[in-house]
Design an enzyme around this catalytic site. Structure first.
Site, PDB file in Angstrom:
ATOM      1  N   GLY A 254       0.769  -1.236   0.000  1.00  0.00           N
ATOM      2  CA  GLY A 254       0.000   0.000   0.000  1.00  0.00           C
ATOM      3  C   GLY A 254       0.794   1.276   0.000  1.00  0.00           C
ATOM      4  O   GLY A 254       0.209   2.354   0.101  1.00  0.00           O
ATOM      5  N   CYS A 367     -15.490   2.348 -27.804  1.00  0.00           N
ATOM      6  CA  CYS A 367     -16.739   2.980 -28.235  1.00  0.00           C
ATOM      7  C   CYS A 367     -17.589   3.418 -27.061  1.00  0.00           C
ATOM      8  O   CYS A 367     -18.653   2.841 -26.815  1.00  0.00           O
ATOM      9  CB  CYS A 367     -17.547   2.009 -29.087  1.00  0.00           C
ATOM     10  SG  CYS A 367     -16.926   1.909 -30.739  1.00  0.00           S
TER      11      CYS A 367
HETATM   12  C1  LIG Z   1      -3.536  -5.091  -3.290  1.00  0.00           C
HETATM   13  C2  LIG Z   1      -2.908  -5.638  -2.074  1.00  0.00           C
HETATM   14  C3  LIG Z   1      -1.571  -5.400  -1.820  1.00  0.00           C
HETATM   15  C4  LIG Z   1      -0.718  -4.494  -2.670  1.00  0.00           C
HETATM   16  O1  LIG Z   1      -1.140  -3.157  -2.623  1.00  0.00           O
HETATM   17  P1  LIG Z   1      -0.273  -2.023  -3.346  1.00  0.00           P
HETATM   18  O2  LIG Z   1      -1.047  -0.773  -3.110  1.00  0.00           O
HETATM   19  O3  LIG Z   1      -0.178  -2.376  -4.783  1.00  0.00           O
HETATM   20  O4  LIG Z   1       1.056  -2.005  -2.690  1.00  0.00           O
HETATM   21  C5  LIG Z   1      -1.002  -6.009  -0.716  1.00  0.00           C
HETATM   22  N1  LIG Z   1      -1.729  -6.806   0.091  1.00  0.00           N
HETATM   23  C6  LIG Z   1      -3.035  -7.057  -0.126  1.00  0.00           C
HETATM   24  C7  LIG Z   1      -3.766  -7.956   0.796  1.00  0.00           C
HETATM   25  C8  LIG Z   1      -3.669  -6.469  -1.206  1.00  0.00           C
HETATM   26  O5  LIG Z   1      -4.971  -6.697  -1.409  1.00  0.00           O
END
Ligand SMILES: *Cc1c(COP(=O)(O)O)cnc(C)c1O
Length: 459
Positions: A254, A367
Protein backbone atom coordinates in the site's frame (compact mmCIF):
# COMPACT_ATOMS: atom_id res chain seq x y z
CA UNK A 1 -2.36 17.26 -8.65
CA UNK A 2 -0.85 19.21 -11.51
CA UNK A 3 0.60 17.05 -14.22
CA UNK A 4 3.31 18.85 -16.12
CA UNK A 5 3.47 16.92 -19.31
CA UNK A 6 6.20 19.16 -20.68
CA UNK A 7 8.73 17.58 -18.30
CA UNK A 8 11.41 15.66 -20.20
CA UNK A 9 11.05 11.88 -20.06
CA UNK A 10 13.71 9.99 -18.16
CA UNK A 11 16.64 8.99 -20.35
CA UNK A 12 15.74 5.31 -20.13
CA UNK A 13 12.13 5.84 -21.14
CA UNK A 14 13.14 8.17 -23.98
CA UNK A 15 15.60 5.59 -25.29
CA UNK A 16 13.04 2.80 -25.03
CA UNK A 17 10.35 4.76 -26.93
CA UNK A 18 12.79 5.73 -29.65
CA UNK A 19 13.97 2.14 -30.11
CA UNK A 20 10.49 0.65 -29.87
CA UNK A 21 9.41 2.83 -32.79
CA UNK A 22 12.62 2.21 -34.73
CA UNK A 23 12.29 -1.56 -34.38
CA UNK A 24 8.56 -1.67 -35.09
CA UNK A 25 7.41 -2.81 -31.63
CA UNK A 26 5.25 0.29 -31.79
CA UNK A 27 3.82 1.28 -35.13
CA UNK A 28 0.89 0.92 -37.48
CA UNK A 29 0.37 -2.78 -36.99
CA UNK A 30 1.01 -2.69 -33.22
CA UNK A 31 -0.41 0.63 -32.17
CA UNK A 32 -0.26 0.14 -28.40
CA UNK A 33 2.09 -1.75 -26.09
CA UNK A 34 3.25 -1.83 -22.50
CA UNK A 35 6.92 -1.62 -21.50
CA UNK A 36 8.73 -2.73 -18.34
CA UNK A 37 12.02 -1.13 -17.31
CA UNK A 38 13.95 -4.10 -15.95
CA UNK A 39 16.86 -1.98 -14.65
CA UNK A 40 14.30 0.09 -12.78
CA UNK A 41 12.68 -3.01 -11.30
CA UNK A 42 16.03 -4.28 -10.01
CA UNK A 43 16.86 -0.88 -8.51
CA UNK A 44 13.47 -0.61 -6.82
CA UNK A 45 13.66 -4.07 -5.28
CA UNK A 46 17.18 -3.25 -4.03
CA UNK A 47 15.85 -0.04 -2.45
CA UNK A 48 13.13 -2.04 -0.67
CA UNK A 49 15.62 -4.58 0.66
CA UNK A 50 18.01 -1.81 1.77
CA UNK A 51 15.27 0.05 3.62
CA UNK A 52 14.44 -2.96 5.79
CA UNK A 53 17.90 -4.41 6.25
CA UNK A 54 20.11 -3.54 9.17
CA UNK A 55 17.20 -2.17 11.14
CA UNK A 56 18.48 -3.16 14.54
CA UNK A 57 22.15 -2.60 13.91
CA UNK A 58 24.20 -4.35 11.27
CA UNK A 59 22.37 -5.83 8.27
CA UNK A 60 21.18 -9.29 9.19
CA UNK A 61 22.91 -8.89 12.54
CA UNK A 62 21.56 -9.90 15.91
CA UNK A 63 18.29 -8.23 16.77
CA UNK A 64 17.37 -7.52 13.16
CA UNK A 65 14.01 -9.00 12.14
CA UNK A 66 13.77 -11.62 9.45
CA UNK A 67 11.84 -10.06 6.56
CA UNK A 68 10.09 -11.74 3.64
CA UNK A 69 9.22 -9.18 0.99
CA UNK A 70 6.44 -10.49 -1.24
CA UNK A 71 5.21 -8.81 -4.40
CA UNK A 72 1.43 -8.39 -4.70
CA UNK A 73 0.89 -10.34 -7.93
CA UNK A 74 -2.22 -8.42 -8.91
CA UNK A 75 -0.11 -5.30 -9.49
CA UNK A 76 1.73 -6.89 -12.45
CA UNK A 77 0.31 -10.34 -13.16
CA UNK A 78 2.80 -11.30 -15.87
CA UNK A 79 4.85 -14.48 -15.50
CA UNK A 80 8.18 -13.03 -16.78
CA UNK A 81 7.82 -10.01 -14.49
CA UNK A 82 7.12 -12.30 -11.54
CA UNK A 83 10.12 -14.42 -12.48
CA UNK A 84 12.34 -11.33 -12.55
CA UNK A 85 11.07 -10.38 -9.10
CA UNK A 86 11.67 -13.92 -7.83
CA UNK A 87 15.19 -13.72 -9.21
CA UNK A 88 15.64 -10.44 -7.28
CA UNK A 89 14.83 -12.28 -4.05
CA UNK A 90 11.16 -11.43 -3.68
CA UNK A 91 8.34 -13.70 -2.53
CA UNK A 92 4.82 -13.38 -3.92
CA UNK A 93 1.44 -12.42 -2.46
CA UNK A 94 -1.47 -13.98 -4.36
CA UNK A 95 -5.20 -13.47 -4.04
CA UNK A 96 -6.82 -16.00 -6.38
CA UNK A 97 -6.22 -19.48 -7.79
CA UNK A 98 -5.03 -17.84 -11.01
CA UNK A 99 -2.47 -15.70 -9.21
CA UNK A 100 -1.26 -18.72 -7.26
CA UNK A 101 -0.83 -20.61 -10.52
CA UNK A 102 1.19 -17.88 -12.23
CA UNK A 103 3.32 -17.38 -9.11
CA UNK A 104 4.21 -21.09 -9.17
CA UNK A 105 4.79 -20.96 -12.93
CA UNK A 106 7.09 -17.98 -12.35
CA UNK A 107 9.21 -20.12 -10.05
CA UNK A 108 8.40 -18.83 -6.57
CA UNK A 109 9.02 -21.51 -3.94
CA UNK A 110 5.77 -22.27 -2.07
CA UNK A 111 7.50 -21.20 1.14
CA UNK A 112 7.78 -17.69 -0.31
CA UNK A 113 4.13 -17.41 -1.37
CA UNK A 114 1.35 -15.90 0.76
CA UNK A 115 -2.29 -16.55 -0.18
CA UNK A 116 -4.65 -13.71 0.72
CA UNK A 117 -7.73 -14.42 -1.43
CA UNK A 118 -10.68 -12.58 0.13
CA UNK A 119 -13.13 -15.46 -0.42
CA UNK A 120 -11.14 -18.69 -0.35
CA UNK A 121 -13.02 -21.80 -1.40
CA UNK A 122 -12.41 -25.10 0.39
CA UNK A 123 -10.65 -26.33 -2.72
CA UNK A 124 -8.34 -23.32 -2.73
CA UNK A 125 -7.50 -23.79 0.95
CA UNK A 126 -6.81 -27.50 0.43
CA UNK A 127 -4.47 -26.77 -2.46
CA UNK A 128 -2.59 -24.05 -0.57
CA UNK A 129 -2.15 -26.34 2.43
CA UNK A 130 -0.97 -29.19 0.21
CA UNK A 131 1.62 -26.92 -1.38
CA UNK A 132 2.76 -25.44 1.92
CA UNK A 133 2.11 -21.83 0.98
CA UNK A 134 1.25 -19.41 3.78
CA UNK A 135 -2.39 -18.37 4.18
CA UNK A 136 -3.98 -15.39 5.83
CA UNK A 137 -7.57 -16.10 6.85
CA UNK A 138 -9.91 -13.22 6.12
CA UNK A 139 -12.31 -13.98 8.95
CA UNK A 140 -12.93 -16.38 11.82
CA UNK A 141 -15.21 -18.66 9.79
CA UNK A 142 -12.32 -19.12 7.43
CA UNK A 143 -10.09 -20.02 10.39
CA UNK A 144 -12.63 -22.77 11.21
CA UNK A 145 -12.50 -23.99 7.62
CA UNK A 146 -8.71 -24.09 7.68
CA UNK A 147 -8.83 -25.95 11.00
CA UNK A 148 -11.05 -28.60 9.42
CA UNK A 149 -8.86 -29.01 6.34
CA UNK A 150 -5.38 -28.63 7.78
CA UNK A 151 -3.28 -31.82 7.97
CA UNK A 152 -1.48 -32.21 11.29
CA UNK A 153 1.91 -32.08 9.58
CA UNK A 154 1.14 -28.95 7.54
CA UNK A 155 4.05 -26.58 6.95
CA UNK A 156 1.85 -23.66 5.87
CA UNK A 157 2.17 -20.60 8.10
CA UNK A 158 -1.33 -19.42 8.96
CA UNK A 159 -2.30 -15.88 9.87
CA UNK A 160 -5.46 -13.92 10.52
CA UNK A 161 -6.20 -10.69 8.72
CA UNK A 162 -7.50 -7.88 10.88
CA UNK A 163 -9.00 -4.56 9.93
CA UNK A 164 -7.63 -2.02 12.40
CA UNK A 165 -10.41 0.39 11.34
CA UNK A 166 -8.10 3.40 11.39
CA UNK A 167 -9.99 5.08 8.55
CA UNK A 168 -9.63 5.66 4.85
CA UNK A 169 -7.43 7.66 2.49
CA UNK A 170 -8.36 9.92 -0.41
CA UNK A 171 -9.60 7.09 -2.66
CA UNK A 172 -12.51 5.17 -1.13
CA UNK A 173 -12.05 2.11 -3.33
CA UNK A 174 -8.42 1.77 -2.18
CA UNK A 175 -9.11 2.15 1.55
CA UNK A 176 -9.24 -1.21 3.28
CA UNK A 177 -9.26 -0.05 6.92
CA UNK A 178 -12.53 1.86 7.08
CA UNK A 179 -15.10 0.94 9.72
CA UNK A 180 -17.13 -1.09 7.22
CA UNK A 181 -14.37 -2.45 4.94
CA UNK A 182 -15.01 -5.94 3.60
CA UNK A 183 -11.52 -7.11 4.58
CA UNK A 184 -10.35 -8.87 7.72
CA UNK A 185 -11.83 -9.07 11.22
CA UNK A 186 -13.05 -5.61 12.23
CA UNK A 187 -10.88 -5.06 15.28
CA UNK A 188 -12.87 -2.33 17.01
CA UNK A 189 -16.25 -4.01 16.72
CA UNK A 190 -17.75 -5.08 20.05
CA UNK A 191 -16.35 -8.40 21.19
CA UNK A 192 -13.94 -8.71 18.27
CA UNK A 193 -10.74 -8.74 20.35
CA UNK A 194 -12.08 -11.48 22.60
CA UNK A 195 -13.12 -13.62 19.64
CA UNK A 196 -9.70 -13.16 18.05
CA UNK A 197 -7.87 -14.09 21.26
CA UNK A 198 -10.12 -17.15 21.61
CA UNK A 199 -9.29 -18.25 18.06
CA UNK A 200 -5.56 -18.00 18.73
CA UNK A 201 -6.04 -19.85 22.01
CA UNK A 202 -7.90 -22.63 20.21
CA UNK A 203 -5.38 -23.05 17.38
CA UNK A 204 -1.68 -23.12 18.22
CA UNK A 205 -0.85 -23.14 14.48
CA UNK A 206 -2.31 -19.66 14.13
CA UNK A 207 0.97 -17.75 14.29
CA UNK A 208 0.60 -14.57 12.28
CA UNK A 209 -1.43 -11.39 12.16
CA UNK A 210 -1.98 -9.64 8.84
CA UNK A 211 -3.10 -6.10 8.05
CA UNK A 212 -3.11 -4.32 4.71
CA UNK A 213 -4.34 -0.87 5.66
CA UNK A 214 -4.86 0.60 2.23
CA UNK A 215 -3.37 1.40 -1.12
CA UNK A 216 -2.94 4.53 -3.24
CA UNK A 217 -4.27 7.61 -1.42
CA UNK A 218 -3.51 6.44 2.12
CA UNK A 219 -0.99 8.63 3.98
CA UNK A 220 2.00 6.96 5.64
CA UNK A 221 0.80 7.94 9.11
CA UNK A 222 -2.50 6.14 8.54
CA UNK A 223 -0.77 2.99 7.35
CA UNK A 224 1.69 3.16 10.26
CA UNK A 225 -1.19 3.63 12.70
CA UNK A 226 -2.94 0.54 11.35
CA UNK A 227 0.24 -1.49 11.73
CA UNK A 228 0.74 -0.13 15.26
CA UNK A 229 -2.76 -1.38 16.20
CA UNK A 230 -1.96 -4.77 14.73
CA UNK A 231 1.34 -4.95 16.60
CA UNK A 232 -0.43 -4.09 19.87
CA UNK A 233 -2.96 -6.85 19.27
CA UNK A 234 -0.13 -9.35 18.69
CA UNK A 235 1.49 -8.29 21.97
CA UNK A 236 -1.82 -8.62 23.79
CA UNK A 237 -2.49 -12.08 22.37
CA UNK A 238 0.99 -13.33 23.22
CA UNK A 239 0.69 -11.88 26.74
CA UNK A 240 -2.68 -13.40 27.37
CA UNK A 241 -1.67 -16.80 26.01
CA UNK A 242 1.53 -16.64 28.04
CA UNK A 243 3.57 -17.78 25.05
CA UNK A 244 4.93 -16.12 21.95
CA UNK A 245 2.51 -17.89 19.65
CA UNK A 246 2.42 -15.03 17.15
CA UNK A 247 5.82 -15.08 15.51
CA UNK A 248 5.15 -13.12 12.32
CA UNK A 249 3.47 -9.88 11.35
CA UNK A 250 2.39 -9.39 7.75
CA UNK A 251 2.22 -5.63 7.33
CA UNK A 252 0.75 -5.62 3.81
CA UNK A 253 1.64 -3.21 1.05
CA UNK A 254 0.00 0.00 0.00
CA UNK A 255 2.87 2.47 -0.17
CA UNK A 256 1.46 5.26 -2.35
CA UNK A 257 3.12 6.28 -5.62
CA UNK A 258 3.78 9.79 -6.86
CA UNK A 259 2.15 10.08 -10.29
CA UNK A 260 2.92 13.80 -10.70
CA UNK A 261 6.56 13.63 -11.74
CA UNK A 262 9.56 11.30 -11.98
CA UNK A 263 10.60 11.49 -8.34
CA UNK A 264 10.05 8.50 -6.08
CA UNK A 265 8.21 9.70 -2.98
CA UNK A 266 7.56 8.50 -0.44
CA UNK A 267 10.56 6.17 -0.53
CA UNK A 268 10.69 2.79 1.17
CA UNK A 269 13.24 4.34 3.55
CA UNK A 270 10.72 7.04 4.52
CA UNK A 271 8.12 4.35 5.10
CA UNK A 272 10.44 2.40 7.38
CA UNK A 273 11.25 5.61 9.26
CA UNK A 274 7.52 6.29 9.76
CA UNK A 275 7.00 2.73 11.00
CA UNK A 276 9.96 2.96 13.38
CA UNK A 277 8.48 6.08 14.85
CA UNK A 278 4.97 4.64 15.21
CA UNK A 279 5.91 1.07 16.19
CA UNK A 280 9.49 0.84 17.50
CA UNK A 281 8.98 -2.73 18.76
CA UNK A 282 8.22 -3.95 15.25
CA UNK A 283 11.88 -3.99 14.37
CA UNK A 284 13.48 -5.48 17.47
CA UNK A 285 13.62 -8.97 15.99
CA UNK A 286 10.83 -10.58 18.05
CA UNK A 287 8.58 -10.84 15.00
CA UNK A 288 9.39 -11.99 11.49
CA UNK A 289 8.02 -9.40 9.07
CA UNK A 290 6.23 -9.99 5.79
CA UNK A 291 5.55 -7.16 3.34
CA UNK A 292 3.27 -7.16 0.28
CA UNK A 293 4.11 -4.17 -1.89
CA UNK A 294 2.71 -3.94 -5.40
CA UNK A 295 2.27 -0.51 -6.95
CA UNK A 296 5.32 1.02 -5.30
CA UNK A 297 7.55 -1.67 -6.82
CA UNK A 298 6.26 -1.49 -10.37
CA UNK A 299 4.31 1.68 -11.24
CA UNK A 300 7.30 3.84 -12.08
CA UNK A 301 9.00 0.97 -13.90
CA UNK A 302 6.56 0.76 -16.78
CA UNK A 303 4.87 2.86 -19.41
CA UNK A 304 2.34 2.50 -22.22
CA UNK A 305 3.18 3.72 -25.72
CA UNK A 306 0.36 4.33 -28.20
CA UNK A 307 0.04 5.61 -31.74
CA UNK A 308 -1.99 8.74 -32.48
CA UNK A 309 -4.31 7.52 -35.24
CA UNK A 310 -6.16 10.78 -35.94
CA UNK A 311 -6.59 14.23 -34.49
CA UNK A 312 -9.74 16.33 -34.72
CA UNK A 313 -11.38 19.44 -33.31
CA UNK A 314 -14.77 19.41 -31.60
CA UNK A 315 -16.44 22.35 -29.90
CA UNK A 316 -13.15 24.20 -29.77
CA UNK A 317 -11.26 21.29 -28.21
CA UNK A 318 -8.42 19.43 -29.92
CA UNK A 319 -8.75 15.67 -29.53
CA UNK A 320 -6.07 13.08 -30.24
CA UNK A 321 -7.58 9.66 -31.04
CA UNK A 322 -5.00 7.18 -29.78
CA UNK A 323 -4.92 3.44 -29.11
CA UNK A 324 -4.54 3.76 -25.34
CA UNK A 325 -7.91 3.95 -23.64
CA UNK A 326 -10.01 2.13 -21.10
CA UNK A 327 -8.81 -1.29 -22.30
CA UNK A 328 -5.39 -0.58 -20.78
CA UNK A 329 -5.93 2.43 -18.49
CA UNK A 330 -9.25 1.39 -17.01
CA UNK A 331 -9.05 3.12 -13.64
CA UNK A 332 -7.88 6.39 -15.13
CA UNK A 333 -10.71 6.48 -17.65
CA UNK A 334 -13.42 5.71 -15.10
CA UNK A 335 -11.99 7.70 -12.19
CA UNK A 336 -9.93 10.44 -13.85
CA UNK A 337 -9.65 12.55 -10.71
CA UNK A 338 -8.40 9.69 -8.53
CA UNK A 339 -5.99 8.25 -11.11
CA UNK A 340 -4.53 11.05 -13.27
CA UNK A 341 -1.60 10.02 -15.46
CA UNK A 342 1.21 12.04 -16.97
CA UNK A 343 1.19 11.93 -20.74
CA UNK A 344 4.21 12.48 -22.96
CA UNK A 345 4.10 13.57 -26.62
CA UNK A 346 6.52 11.89 -29.03
CA UNK A 347 6.95 12.38 -32.77
CA UNK A 348 6.62 9.79 -35.54
CA UNK A 349 10.26 8.73 -34.93
CA UNK A 350 9.64 8.30 -31.23
CA UNK A 351 11.49 11.44 -30.15
CA UNK A 352 10.08 13.72 -27.44
CA UNK A 353 8.16 16.56 -29.07
CA UNK A 354 8.62 20.13 -28.06
CA UNK A 355 7.14 23.32 -29.34
CA UNK A 356 4.26 25.41 -28.10
CA UNK A 357 1.73 23.54 -26.08
CA UNK A 358 -1.91 23.18 -26.92
CA UNK A 359 -4.83 22.03 -24.79
CA UNK A 360 -5.77 18.55 -25.99
CA UNK A 361 -7.88 15.58 -24.94
CA UNK A 362 -6.08 12.24 -25.20
CA UNK A 363 -8.77 9.77 -26.16
CA UNK A 364 -8.70 5.99 -26.58
CA UNK A 365 -10.12 3.47 -29.06
CA UNK A 366 -13.18 2.29 -27.11
CA UNK A 367 -16.74 2.98 -28.24
CA UNK A 368 -17.98 5.08 -25.35
CA UNK A 369 -17.72 8.81 -24.88
CA UNK A 370 -15.83 8.68 -21.60
CA UNK A 371 -12.88 6.85 -23.13
CA UNK A 372 -10.42 9.70 -22.50
CA UNK A 373 -7.18 9.16 -20.55
CA UNK A 374 -6.37 12.86 -20.15
CA UNK A 375 -8.78 15.77 -20.38
CA UNK A 376 -7.71 19.24 -21.52
CA UNK A 377 -4.03 18.45 -21.12
CA UNK A 378 -1.41 20.95 -22.31
CA UNK A 379 0.98 19.13 -24.60
CA UNK A 380 2.98 19.91 -27.72
CA UNK A 381 0.54 19.66 -30.62
CA UNK A 382 -0.02 16.02 -31.56
CA UNK A 383 -0.46 14.88 -35.16
CA UNK A 384 -1.53 11.61 -36.73
CA UNK A 385 1.45 9.25 -36.70
CA UNK A 386 2.86 10.66 -33.45
CA UNK A 387 2.94 8.67 -30.21
CA UNK A 388 1.74 9.30 -26.69
CA UNK A 389 3.32 7.76 -23.62
CA UNK A 390 1.39 7.15 -20.42
CA UNK A 391 3.98 7.26 -17.64
CA UNK A 392 4.04 5.31 -14.38
CA UNK A 393 1.80 2.56 -15.71
CA UNK A 394 3.94 -0.42 -14.69
CA UNK A 395 1.37 -1.56 -12.08
CA UNK A 396 -2.36 -2.20 -12.58
CA UNK A 397 -2.44 -0.83 -16.16
CA UNK A 398 -1.23 -2.87 -19.17
CA UNK A 399 -0.92 -5.93 -16.93
CA UNK A 400 -4.62 -5.69 -16.07
CA UNK A 401 -6.35 -5.20 -19.42
CA UNK A 402 -10.08 -4.99 -19.94
CA UNK A 403 -11.60 -6.77 -22.93
CA UNK A 404 -14.23 -4.12 -23.75
CA UNK A 405 -15.10 -3.88 -27.46
CA UNK A 406 -13.17 -7.14 -27.97
CA UNK A 407 -10.02 -5.05 -28.07
CA UNK A 408 -6.91 -7.21 -27.85
CA UNK A 409 -4.70 -7.37 -24.79
CA UNK A 410 -1.75 -5.22 -25.80
CA UNK A 411 1.72 -6.70 -26.14
CA UNK A 412 4.13 -6.11 -23.27
CA UNK A 413 7.91 -5.88 -23.62
CA UNK A 414 10.65 -5.68 -21.07
CA UNK A 415 13.65 -3.51 -21.82
CA UNK A 416 17.16 -3.07 -20.56
CA UNK A 417 19.39 -0.14 -21.36
CA UNK A 418 23.13 -0.27 -21.27
CA UNK A 419 24.92 2.82 -20.05
CA UNK A 420 26.63 3.45 -23.39
CA UNK A 421 25.28 6.18 -25.58
CA UNK A 422 25.77 5.85 -29.30
CA UNK A 423 24.46 7.97 -32.14
CA UNK A 424 20.95 6.82 -31.37
CA UNK A 425 21.19 7.46 -27.66
CA UNK A 426 21.38 4.52 -25.24
CA UNK A 427 21.48 0.96 -26.51
CA UNK A 428 18.18 -0.74 -25.68
CA UNK A 429 17.40 -4.44 -25.70
CA UNK A 430 13.83 -5.71 -25.70
CA UNK A 431 12.28 -9.04 -24.69
CA UNK A 432 8.67 -10.11 -25.18
CA UNK A 433 6.74 -10.43 -21.92
CA UNK A 434 3.27 -11.04 -23.38
CA UNK A 435 2.24 -11.22 -27.01
CA UNK A 436 -0.53 -8.99 -28.30
CA UNK A 437 -3.77 -10.96 -28.33
CA UNK A 438 -4.64 -12.39 -31.75
CA UNK A 439 -8.06 -12.24 -33.40
CA UNK A 440 -8.20 -16.05 -33.11
CA UNK A 441 -7.70 -15.78 -29.37
CA UNK A 442 -10.34 -13.08 -29.05
CA UNK A 443 -12.84 -15.28 -30.83
CA UNK A 444 -11.89 -18.36 -28.80
CA UNK A 445 -12.32 -16.44 -25.55
CA UNK A 446 -15.68 -15.20 -26.81
CA UNK A 447 -17.13 -18.72 -26.87
CA UNK A 448 -16.23 -19.81 -30.42
CA UNK A 449 -16.20 -23.44 -29.30
CA UNK A 450 -19.88 -23.11 -28.34
CA UNK A 451 -20.95 -21.12 -31.39
CA UNK A 452 -24.18 -23.12 -31.93
CA UNK A 453 -24.93 -23.61 -28.27
CA UNK A 454 -27.94 -21.30 -28.03
CA UNK A 455 -29.70 -22.48 -31.17
CA UNK A 456 -30.89 -25.80 -29.74
CA UNK A 457 -32.37 -24.53 -26.50
CA UNK A 458 -35.75 -23.85 -28.12
CA UNK A 459 -37.94 -26.94 -28.13
C1 LIG B 1 -3.54 -5.09 -3.29
C2 LIG B 1 -2.91 -5.64 -2.07
C3 LIG B 1 -1.57 -5.40 -1.82
C4 LIG B 1 -0.72 -4.49 -2.67
O1 LIG B 1 -1.14 -3.16 -2.62
P1 LIG B 1 -0.27 -2.02 -3.35
O2 LIG B 1 -1.05 -0.77 -3.11
O3 LIG B 1 -0.18 -2.38 -4.78
O4 LIG B 1 1.06 -2.01 -2.69
C5 LIG B 1 -1.00 -6.01 -0.72
N1 LIG B 1 -1.73 -6.81 0.09
C6 LIG B 1 -3.04 -7.06 -0.13
C7 LIG B 1 -3.77 -7.96 0.80
C8 LIG B 1 -3.67 -6.47 -1.21
O5 LIG B 1 -4.97 -6.70 -1.41
Amino acid sequence: MSLHSTAAPSARVAAAVRHAVATGLLGESCPVAGFVDTDGVRDTVAALHDAFSGLAGAPGGPGAPRVLHTFAAKAASLVPVLRLLAECGMGCEVASPGELRIALDAGFAPSKIVLDSPAKTREEIRRALALGVALNADNLDEVDRIAALRPANSVSAIGLRVNPQVGGGSIGAMSTATATSKFGVALRDPGARERIVAAFAAHSWLTRLHAHVGSQGCPLELIADGIAQTYRLAEEINDRLGTRQITGLDIGGGLPVNFADDSVRPTFAAYVAALREAVPGLFDGRYALITEFGRSLMAKNGFIGALVEYTKDAGGRRIALTHAGAQTATRTVFMPDAWPLRVGAFDAEGRPKDGPSLVQDIAGPCCFAGDVVAHARELPELRAGDYVVLYDTGAYYFSTPWSYNSLPRPAVYGFGTSGETGQDGRAVRFAAVRDAQSLESISAESGLAHADALLDLHP
